[in-house]
Design a protein around this motif. Structure first.
Motif, PDB file in Angstrom:
ATOM      1  N   ILE A 567       0.859  -1.181   0.000  1.00 31.91           N
ATOM      2  CA  ILE A 567       0.000   0.000   0.000  1.00 31.91           C
ATOM      3  C   ILE A 567       0.896   1.232   0.000  1.00 31.91           C
ATOM      4  CG2 ILE A 567      -1.879   1.184   1.212  1.00 31.91           C
ATOM      5  CD1 ILE A 567      -2.369  -1.500   2.701  1.00 31.91           C
ATOM      6  N   ASP A 568       0.599   2.171  -0.897  1.00 33.33           N
ATOM      7  CA  ASP A 568       1.382   3.413  -0.927  1.00 33.33           C
ATOM      8  C   ASP A 568       0.460   4.618  -0.895  1.00 33.33           C
ATOM      9  OD1 ASP A 568       0.888   4.585  -3.690  1.00 33.33           O
ATOM     10  OD2 ASP A 568       1.625   2.588  -4.261  1.00 33.33           O
ATOM     11  N   SER A 569       1.042   5.733  -0.527  1.00 28.13           N
ATOM     12  CA  SER A 569       0.288   7.001  -0.493  1.00 28.13           C
ATOM     13  C   SER A 569       0.700   7.891  -1.647  1.00 28.13           C
ATOM     14  CB  SER A 569       0.551   7.711   0.844  1.00 28.13           C
ATOM     15  OG  SER A 569       1.948   7.991   0.986  1.00 28.13           O
ATOM     16  N   GLY A 570       1.009   7.270  -2.766  1.00 34.33           N
ATOM     17  CA  GLY A 570       1.587   7.994  -3.889  1.00 34.33           C
ATOM     18  C   GLY A 570       0.591   8.583  -4.871  1.00 34.33           C
ATOM     19  N   ARG A 571       1.028   8.641  -6.123  1.00 35.17           N
ATOM     20  CA  ARG A 571       0.293   9.326  -7.179  1.00 35.17           C
ATOM     21  C   ARG A 571      -1.057   8.697  -7.462  1.00 35.17           C
ATOM     22  NH1 ARG A 571       3.369   9.548 -12.769  1.00 35.17           N
ATOM     23  NH2 ARG A 571       4.871  10.589 -11.396  1.00 35.17           N
ATOM     24  N   GLY A 572      -1.209   7.403  -7.264  1.00 34.00           N
ATOM     25  CA  GLY A 572      -2.463   6.736  -7.578  1.00 34.00           C
ATOM     26  C   GLY A 572      -2.578   6.398  -9.064  1.00 34.00           C
ATOM     27  N   ILE A 573      -3.686   5.771  -9.413  1.00 32.27           N
ATOM     28  CA  ILE A 573      -3.898   5.312 -10.797  1.00 32.27           C
ATOM     29  C   ILE A 573      -5.239   5.828 -11.279  1.00 32.27           C
ATOM     30  CG2 ILE A 573      -4.032   3.305 -12.316  1.00 32.27           C
ATOM     31  CD1 ILE A 573      -2.572   1.717 -10.105  1.00 32.27           C
ATOM     32  N   ALA A 574      -5.256   6.408 -12.478  1.00 31.60           N
ATOM     33  CA  ALA A 574      -6.507   6.908 -13.050  1.00 31.60           C
ATOM     34  C   ALA A 574      -7.438   5.734 -13.347  1.00 31.60           C
ATOM     35  CB  ALA A 574      -6.233   7.695 -14.325  1.00 31.60           C
ATOM     36  N   PRO A 575      -8.740   5.905 -13.155  1.00 28.53           N
ATOM     37  CA  PRO A 575      -9.683   4.791 -13.390  1.00 28.53           C
ATOM     38  C   PRO A 575      -9.622   4.235 -14.803  1.00 28.53           C
ATOM     39  CG  PRO A 575     -10.749   6.563 -12.173  1.00 28.53           C
ATOM     40  CD  PRO A 575      -9.414   7.091 -12.595  1.00 28.53           C
ATOM     41  N   ASP A 576      -9.414   5.107 -15.810  1.00 31.96           N
ATOM     42  CA  ASP A 576      -9.401   4.617 -17.188  1.00 31.96           C
ATOM     43  C   ASP A 576      -8.130   3.840 -17.517  1.00 31.96           C
ATOM     44  OD1 ASP A 576      -7.795   6.833 -17.003  1.00 31.96           O
ATOM     45  OD2 ASP A 576      -8.361   7.672 -18.948  1.00 31.96           O
ATOM     46  N   PHE A 577      -7.062   4.012 -16.700  1.00 32.06           N
ATOM     47  CA  PHE A 577      -5.818   3.281 -16.961  1.00 32.06           C
ATOM     48  C   PHE A 577      -5.710   2.016 -16.116  1.00 32.06           C
ATOM     49  CE2 PHE A 577      -1.209   2.522 -16.399  1.00 32.06           C
ATOM     50  CZ  PHE A 577      -0.857   2.376 -17.735  1.00 32.06           C
ATOM     51  N   LEU A 578      -6.528   1.904 -15.083  1.00 28.68           N
ATOM     52  CA  LEU A 578      -6.431   0.781 -14.153  1.00 28.68           C
ATOM     53  C   LEU A 578      -6.519  -0.586 -14.840  1.00 28.68           C
ATOM     54  CD1 LEU A 578      -5.984   0.498 -11.133  1.00 28.68           C
ATOM     55  CD2 LEU A 578      -8.463   0.372 -10.834  1.00 28.68           C
ATOM     56  N   PRO A 579      -7.420  -0.804 -15.863  1.00 28.60           N
ATOM     57  CA  PRO A 579      -7.488  -2.128 -16.509  1.00 28.60           C
ATOM     58  C   PRO A 579      -6.224  -2.513 -17.274  1.00 28.60           C
ATOM     59  CG  PRO A 579      -9.476  -0.843 -16.940  1.00 28.60           C
ATOM     60  CD  PRO A 579      -8.487   0.090 -16.341  1.00 28.60           C
ATOM     61  N   VAL A 581      -2.957  -1.598 -16.298  1.00 27.87           N
ATOM     62  CA  VAL A 581      -1.768  -1.323 -15.517  1.00 27.87           C
ATOM     63  C   VAL A 581      -0.753  -2.462 -15.581  1.00 27.87           C
ATOM     64  CG1 VAL A 581      -2.639  -2.278 -13.340  1.00 27.87           C
ATOM     65  CG2 VAL A 581      -1.032  -0.353 -13.302  1.00 27.87           C
ATOM     66  N   PHE A 582      -1.208  -3.725 -15.819  1.00 29.29           N
ATOM     67  CA  PHE A 582      -0.285  -4.860 -15.897  1.00 29.29           C
ATOM     68  C   PHE A 582       0.096  -5.229 -17.329  1.00 29.29           C
ATOM     69  CE2 PHE A 582      -2.388  -5.554 -11.773  1.00 29.29           C
ATOM     70  CZ  PHE A 582      -1.267  -5.643 -10.961  1.00 29.29           C
ATOM     71  N   ASP A 583      -0.328  -4.450 -18.315  1.00 24.04           N
ATOM     72  CA  ASP A 583       0.008  -4.746 -19.707  1.00 24.04           C
ATOM     73  C   ASP A 583       1.457  -4.358 -19.983  1.00 24.04           C
ATOM     74  OD1 ASP A 583      -2.538  -5.555 -19.979  1.00 24.04           O
ATOM     75  OD2 ASP A 583      -3.178  -3.981 -21.374  1.00 24.04           O
ATOM     76  N   ARG A 584       2.089  -5.122 -20.876  1.00 22.98           N
ATOM     77  CA  ARG A 584       3.448  -4.797 -21.276  1.00 22.98           C
ATOM     78  C   ARG A 584       3.473  -3.468 -22.024  1.00 22.98           C
ATOM     79  NH1 ARG A 584       3.170 -10.002 -23.243  1.00 22.98           N
ATOM     80  NH2 ARG A 584       3.340  -9.301 -25.393  1.00 22.98           N
ATOM     81  N   PHE A 585       4.518  -2.685 -21.764  1.00 17.62           N
ATOM     82  CA  PHE A 585       4.800  -1.430 -22.471  1.00 17.62           C
ATOM     83  C   PHE A 585       3.739  -0.354 -22.220  1.00 17.62           C
ATOM     84  CE2 PHE A 585       5.953  -4.973 -25.475  1.00 17.62           C
ATOM     85  CZ  PHE A 585       7.247  -5.090 -25.014  1.00 17.62           C
ATOM     86  N   ARG A 586       2.864  -0.560 -21.226  1.00 20.71           N
ATOM     87  CA  ARG A 586       1.825   0.433 -20.961  1.00 20.71           C
ATOM     88  C   ARG A 586       2.221   1.268 -19.758  1.00 20.71           C
ATOM     89  NH1 ARG A 586      -3.113  -0.425 -23.753  1.00 20.71           N
ATOM     90  NH2 ARG A 586      -3.810   1.451 -22.693  1.00 20.71           N
ATOM     91  N   GLN A 587       2.181   2.598 -19.925  1.00 18.92           N
ATOM     92  CA  GLN A 587       2.402   3.520 -18.824  1.00 18.92           C
ATOM     93  C   GLN A 587       1.376   4.630 -18.939  1.00 18.92           C
ATOM     94  OE1 GLN A 587       6.593   4.487 -19.510  1.00 18.92           O
ATOM     95  NE2 GLN A 587       7.108   3.413 -17.622  1.00 18.92           N
ATOM     96  N   ALA A 588       0.922   5.133 -17.785  1.00 17.49           N
ATOM     97  CA  ALA A 588      -0.048   6.229 -17.822  1.00 17.49           C
ATOM     98  C   ALA A 588       0.553   7.443 -18.511  1.00 17.49           C
ATOM     99  CB  ALA A 588      -0.487   6.581 -16.403  1.00 17.49           C
ATOM    100  N   GLY A 615      -0.859 -18.006  -8.948  1.00 15.18           N
ATOM    101  CA  GLY A 615      -1.512 -16.979  -8.158  1.00 15.18           C
ATOM    102  C   GLY A 615      -2.112 -15.881  -9.002  1.00 15.18           C
ATOM    103  N   THR A 616      -2.546 -14.813  -8.336  1.00 15.81           N
ATOM    104  CA  THR A 616      -3.137 -13.650  -9.010  1.00 15.81           C
ATOM    105  C   THR A 616      -2.554 -12.393  -8.408  1.00 15.81           C
ATOM    106  OG1 THR A 616      -4.991 -13.534  -7.446  1.00 15.81           O
ATOM    107  CG2 THR A 616      -5.308 -14.861  -9.444  1.00 15.81           C
ATOM    108  N   VAL A 617      -2.575 -11.310  -9.179  1.00 15.77           N
ATOM    109  CA  VAL A 617      -2.166 -10.004  -8.693  1.00 15.77           C
ATOM    110  C   VAL A 617      -3.207  -8.995  -9.144  1.00 15.77           C
ATOM    111  CG1 VAL A 617      -0.693  -9.597 -10.705  1.00 15.77           C
ATOM    112  CG2 VAL A 617      -0.321  -8.281  -8.609  1.00 15.77           C
ATOM    113  N   GLU A 618      -3.571  -8.094  -8.234  1.00 18.19           N
ATOM    114  CA  GLU A 618      -4.589  -7.098  -8.530  1.00 18.19           C
ATOM    115  C   GLU A 618      -4.101  -5.730  -8.102  1.00 18.19           C
ATOM    116  OE1 GLU A 618      -8.045  -8.313  -6.430  1.00 18.19           O
ATOM    117  OE2 GLU A 618      -8.504 -10.013  -7.763  1.00 18.19           O
ATOM    118  N   ALA A 619      -4.607  -4.697  -8.804  1.00 14.78           N
ATOM    119  CA  ALA A 619      -4.285  -3.314  -8.468  1.00 14.78           C
ATOM    120  C   ALA A 619      -5.577  -2.577  -8.171  1.00 14.78           C
ATOM    121  CB  ALA A 619      -3.534  -2.641  -9.606  1.00 14.78           C
ATOM    122  N   ALA A 620      -5.522  -1.691  -7.200  1.00 12.06           N
ATOM    123  CA  ALA A 620      -6.689  -0.883  -6.851  1.00 12.06           C
ATOM    124  C   ALA A 620      -6.225   0.519  -6.511  1.00 12.06           C
ATOM    125  CB  ALA A 620      -7.450  -1.501  -5.677  1.00 12.06           C
TER     126      ALA A 620
END
Length: 675
Positions: A567-579, A581-588, A615-620
């Protein structure tokens, strides 16, 4: 002497060509006029200087003959001989001259055609004379054959006394061959019957309009319709029968062809390859085939209930239908066009329609309907694929731009400090800072290259694990220790909440440490100074936290997981980029001027490594500026049981079999390669 002889021979040949009474034309292999003799000038009215260097069809060929002349030149260029051609030439004054050409070619020393020599004869006057003679002959022939019917005169024994040209045309025998002989068109086996018919006709008992079959001179059958009349002579023996015959072979063939055509149309309609409607331009339907009924979802009972094609047409297509009906009335048929029909269940079916108008009033129609549903589906799939490929290509270009920037940045630092160290003396403090910068840049570049190599292995399906029984706590502690300097540099509070009673799992320690390190690195990178990053390790059952100090593994059959949460208190992730976030070569932010570095590969590697462990990994994230939460879940029971099998078995074969089973279960899922 040889040069003079050759020059003399050339002059002689040129004189012969110029004085020849026929047209002589020399072309190169492209059809360009090289030589144009005086007869050509006289016949066409052009001087040689006016046409030399031009393509022969550009000057002399009427528009309708251009293709023919071009094809003839092409054949001659390919040495297809002999080539004779008769056609019109346009003279300079616009008149047409009919020329009969005979062509030959000259070859070069490589046996390729270099020149085309054409000799022509002006047959304009002869052609006109032949045309006039032909017209006269046609007029005479029309007079001779004034009657289209065969007219013959027969005596009481069936011998021919009169045989007109129509009879000759129909049956093939000339008047000289037929007159004085028994009716030649009657087969031998039918002669007695024919004689009887003559006797009946002489008695006035012959039935006119009878259709019978006779033979031509060449033995082929001819269908005729027969009438007879008696011409009385001075005595009964001198009575004659006038026979009038109409050749109905064409009609018979037409009837047979019509019947065959109807049978073919019926077969085509019943084959149900495409939908077919017989109807009218007002929207009525007389008959349809089964394919059309399938296409619109109606039954023949619905058709009997006054089903109309215009009622099945969406309103948006009514004007288009009217335009095509107008086109069909003008041309007899319309060009195929796309429209839609309304299916019985309400959805629209895309179709291709083409139809013709029938009947003298051009109100009846036959329409052919092709279902385009599958084609439209494929077209949409192709469009979607093209969009996807375009997006992938854009991501590839962005990644290459980022890659070049990220690889160049540490190199610039290394190169800069290296040059300073080599070219001048610096104090020990600066030297230490230089070496520290060089080491840090080298490690950064090593990490970038390692990420690229890992992704390359992932894409090729070559990334493999080296699993063994392990505890996650030391792995996470090592990853946290390696990231503490980076966190301290930004005054980030790094908090670890690790359950000490976590059970063993079966996994690759190095790769799982890479997972935690990547997630921690990502969190620290995007957390501002004096922020907070928390790492948690716990066990869960069906998504519910467990108290591992009292939980009994042996008494539980529910799926259990080890859960790593960062858990971090950082920049966060925009809702439209969240799906993504784990794709190769993808950055906000994929520009080379973005605040945070990196190639956008770390999270993709994390996902793949976690999935290799089952296993699985998820971002929120709650949004920009509100931090992010990454959760990794790794299964325990299945891996633990397999680990116990491997660690407790004293049979090498059993250990090998279990290892192979685990390796197969951890084989990477295929990743789509980047194109």
């Amino acid at each position: 002497g040889l040069v003079k002889a050759l020059s003399k021979e050339r002059d002689l040949n040129s004189a012969v060509v110029d004085t020849a009474g026929s047209l002589i034309l020399v072309l190169d292999r492209a059809g360009t006029i090289i030589q144009f003799n005086r007869t050509c000038e006289r016949v066409t009215g052009y001087a040689a200087s006016e046409v030399r260097g031009k393509r022969v069809w550009e000057v002399f060929s009427p528009s309708e003959d251009v293709n023919t002349v071009q094809q003839m030149v092409a054949k001659l260029r390919s040495a297809i001989l002999p080539s004779e051609y008769e056609g019109d030439w346009l003279a300079k004054d616009g008149t047409r001259r009919r020329i009969a050409w005979s062509n030959t070619v000259l070859f070069d020393d490589r046996s390729s055609v270099s020149y085309i020599i054409s000799t022509g004869l002006d047959i304009t006057e002869r052609t006109r004379a032949e045309s006039a003679l032909n017209e006269t002959n046609q007029t005479l022939q029309a007079l001779i054959q004034a009657s289209p019917l065969s007219i013959t005169l027969l005596d009481s024994k069936g011998n021919v006394e009169l045989w007109n040209p129509a009879a000759e045309r129909i049956f093939g025998w000339t008047a000289a061959e037929a007159i004085g002989n028994f009716m030649p068109s009657v087969p031998l086996e039918k002669r007695s019957e024919f004689q009887h018919n003559i006797e009946m006709a002489l008695c006035g008992q012959f039935r006119n309009g009878v259709e019978v079959r006779r033979l031509r001179k060449d033995g082929s059958p001819v269908d005729i319709s027969l009438w007879a009349a008696v011409i009385q002579g001075a005595t009964r023996e001198q009575d004659r029968v006038l026979s009038v015959v109409a050749d109905v072979s064409d009609r018979k063939r037409a009837e047979a062809a019509l019947q065959l055509s109807q049978e073919r149309l019926t077969s085509f309609v019943e084959a149900n390859i495409i939908g077919i409607i017989f109807g009218d331009v007002d929207g009525g339907i007389d008959e349809v085939n089964d394919e059309f009924l399938r296409l619109v979802g109606y039954s023949r009972e619905d058709l009997s209930g006054n089903l109309r094609w215009d009622a099945l047409t969406p309103a948006d297509y009514r004007l288009l239908d009217a335009d095509r009906i107008a086109e069909a009335k003008a041309k007899g048929a319309c060009a195929p066009y796309e429209k839609a029909f309304i299916h019985k269940d309400g959805h629209c079916v895309p179709v291709l329609v083409g139809y013709s108008l029938l009947g003298d009033d051009q109100r009846q129609t036959i329409a052919f309907i092709l279902d385009l549903t599958e084609r439209h589906r494929l077209e949409q799939a192709l469009r979607d694929k093209a969009d996807e490929l375009s997006q992938v290509n854009r991501l590839k270009d962005e990644f290459l731009a980022v890659l070049s920037h990220e690889l160049r940045t540490p190199l610039n630092a290394i190169l800069g400090w290296s040059q300073i160290l080599r070219k001048r003396q610096i104090d020990p403090v600066a030297q230490g800072r230089a070496l520290e910068t060089i080491e840090r840049s080298a490690k950064l570049q090593t990490q970038l290259i390692d990420d690229i190599l890992d992704v390359s292995k992932i894409i090729r399906g070559k990334l493999r694990l080296q699993p063994k029984p392990m505890i996650l706590t030391p792995v996470i502690d090592a990853a946290i220790d390696s990231m503490r300097p980076a966190a301290a540099a930004k005054c980030i509070h790094l908090d670890a909440q690790l359950d000490p009673n976590i059970n063993e799992i079966y996994g690759d320690p190095d790769r799982l440490q890479q997972v935690v390190w990547n997630l921690l690195s990502n969190a620290i990178k995007f957390t501002p100074e004096r922020g907070r990053v928390t790492v948690k390790l716990s066990e869960t059952e069906d998504g519910k936290p467990l108290d591992t100090s009292t939980f009994n593994v042996q008494n539980s059959d529910s799926p259990r997981f080890v859960e790593i949460t960062i858990i971090d208190s950082g920049r966060g992730i925009a809702p439209d980029f969240l799906p993504f976030v784990f794709d190769r070569f993808r950055q906000a932010d994929s520009t080379t001027t973005r605040a945070a570095g990196g190639l956008g590969l770390g999270l993709a590697i994390v996902r793949h490594l976690v999935e290799l462990h089952g296993g699985t990994v998820e971002a929120a994230s709650d949004g920009i500026g509100l931090g992010a939460v990454f959760t990794v879940k790794l299964p325990i029971l299945r891996m633990r049981v397999l680990a116990e099998d491997l660690t407790t078995s004293h049979n090498p074969a059993a250990v090998s079999t279990a290892s192979e089973s685990l390796s197969e279960s951890l084989h990477p899922r295929s990743f789509n390669s980047l194109h």
